[in-house]
Enzyme design. Structure first.
Site, PDB file in Angstrom:
ATOM      1  N   ARG A   1       7.299   1.940   0.890  1.00  0.00           N
ATOM      2  CA  ARG A   1       7.676   0.520   1.060  1.00  0.00           C
ATOM      3  C   ARG A   1       8.060  -0.057  -0.300  1.00  0.00           C
ATOM      4  NH1 ARG A   1       3.071  -2.561   3.029  1.00  0.00           N
ATOM      5  NH2 ARG A   1       3.226  -1.118   4.764  1.00  0.00           N
TER       6      ARG A   1
ATOM      7  N   ARG B   1       1.397  10.943  -8.992  1.00  0.00           N
ATOM      8  CA  ARG B   1       0.778  11.001  -7.659  1.00  0.00           C
ATOM      9  C   ARG B   1       1.704  10.484  -6.564  1.00  0.00           C
ATOM     10  NH1 ARG B   1      -5.352  11.150  -7.510  1.00  0.00           N
ATOM     11  NH2 ARG B   1      -5.877  11.840  -9.605  1.00  0.00           N
TER      12      ARG B   1
ATOM     13  N   ARG C   1       6.840  -0.135   9.573  1.00  0.00           N
ATOM     14  CA  ARG C   1       5.894  -0.577   8.534  1.00  0.00           C
ATOM     15  C   ARG C   1       6.448  -0.307   7.144  1.00  0.00           C
ATOM     16  NH1 ARG C   1      -0.069   1.432  10.101  1.00  0.00           N
ATOM     17  NH2 ARG C   1      -0.729   0.084   8.399  1.00  0.00           N
TER      18      ARG C   1
ATOM     19  N   ASP D   1      -0.150  -4.365  14.123  1.00  0.00           N
ATOM     20  CA  ASP D   1      -0.804  -3.938  15.364  1.00  0.00           C
ATOM     21  C   ASP D   1      -1.847  -4.984  15.739  1.00  0.00           C
ATOM     22  OD1 ASP D   1      -1.939  -2.242  12.892  1.00  0.00           O
ATOM     23  OD2 ASP D   1      -3.590  -2.812  14.202  1.00  0.00           O
TER      24      ASP D   1
ATOM     25  N   GLY E   1       0.833  -1.204   0.000  1.00  0.00           N
ATOM     26  CA  GLY E   1       0.000   0.000   0.000  1.00  0.00           C
ATOM     27  C   GLY E   1       0.864   1.250   0.000  1.00  0.00           C
TER      28      GLY E   1
ATOM     29  N   ARG F   1       0.145  -8.889  -3.175  1.00  0.00           N
ATOM     30  CA  ARG F   1       0.121  -7.805  -2.192  1.00  0.00           C
ATOM     31  C   ARG F   1       1.047  -8.137  -1.033  1.00  0.00           C
ATOM     32  NH1 ARG F   1      -1.530  -3.892   0.977  1.00  0.00           N
ATOM     33  NH2 ARG F   1      -2.589  -4.364   2.924  1.00  0.00           N
TER      34      ARG F   1
ATOM     35  N   SER G   1       0.498  -4.548   5.496  1.00  0.00           N
ATOM     36  CA  SER G   1       0.447  -4.653   6.957  1.00  0.00           C
ATOM     37  C   SER G   1      -1.012  -4.879   7.365  1.00  0.00           C
ATOM     38  CB  SER G   1       1.019  -3.396   7.601  1.00  0.00           C
ATOM     39  OG  SER G   1       0.262  -2.260   7.235  1.00  0.00           O
TER      40      SER G   1
END
Ligand SMILES: O=P(O)(O)O[C@H]1O[C@H](CO)[C@@H](O)[C@H]1O
Ligand SMILES: O=c1cc[nH]c(=O)[nH]1
Length: 232
Positions: A24, A43, A217, A204, A20, A87, A90
């Protein structure tokens, strides 16, 4: 070039890792890939192609949530002929035995999104992983002694739910954790006849409130990336 990706035809590999977080994506490209080229900055949703053990592979940020992820995946499939969508995300744990940095492989994705109600009205479509990719991920993790859980996850449209106990009804049905994209990615893959798998790392816990930092993350979720890079 597509509307949200400025790569030229052929710039993107058949297999694309999908975090996402675009930073990363940058970390994965810089840490794991060789001969890396950045093909997208539109973007700020960074995309890279490089090689891993000599095999061409791409990594593309998707942004957060089903609509954003589906825009990138749609263009990757239709405009760039991508065949494997993996994908690397997290997730928040729903089960007490899932601890920080544990790996979850999503066999299927429940959702509170209306995405499939638009198509199937009052019937429910079941977004499901590619069996082939799932089997390869499980085999690789077992061979390397990487602990994981495989099962159903929740792709939620809501990160900050008003009810702190909302997760309990999902947990009681065996759902392992929450994230925000997998149901959309699995649905698109099914529609267009390509492969998809989500490999997640617990960042989490909704059960006990523990969490890792934003920097972790971005840069410390390497075990799931290792699995994702070895599904050939
Ligand atoms: O870490 P990523 O891959 O963005 O995944 C999770 O983190 C974001 C929420 O913080 C959502 O995108 C959710 O799915
Ligand atoms: O969507 C997400 C991602 C991480 N943690 C959560 O609780 N939810």
């Amino acid at each position: 070039m597509s509307l949200h990706i400025e790569a030229k035809k052929g710039d993107i590999a058949e297999t694309v890792l999908l975090p996402g977080d675009p930073l990363r994506a940058k970390w994965i490209a810089e840490t794991f890939l060789e001969n890396t080229v950045c093909y997208n900055k539109i973007r700020g949703m960074l995309g890279y192609t490089g090689t891993y053990n000599g095999r061409r592979i791409s990594v593309q940020g998707t942004g957060m949530g089903i609509p954003s992820a589906m825009i990138y995946c749609h263009e990757l499939i239709k405009d760039y002929q991508v065949k494997n969508l993996i994908r690397v995300g997290s997730a928040g744990a729903f089960q007490p035995d899932l601890r920080l940095l544990d790996i979850v492989i999503a066999m299927s994705a429940s959702t509170n999104s209306g995405l499939n109600r638009i198509t199937f009205k009052d019937a429910d479509f079941a977004p499901t992983a590619s069996f082939d990719l799932l089997l390869k991920a499980v085999d690789y993790a077992k061979e390397k002694g990487i602990d994981f859980k495989a099962g159903n996850v929740l792709s939620s449209d809501i990160f900050y739910d008003d009810d702190p106990d909302y997760y309990k009804k999902w947990a009681a049905h065996g759902v392992l954790c929450a994230e925000m994209e997998t149901a959309g990615i699995y649905t698109l893959a099914a529609k267009f006849g390509v492969n998809a798998l989500s490999i997640l790392t617990i960042s989490d816990s909704l059960v006990n409130g523990e969490e890792i930092s934003a920097e972790m993350r971005e840069k410390k979720l390497g075990e799931m990336v290792e699995i994702a890079l070895n599904l050939d």
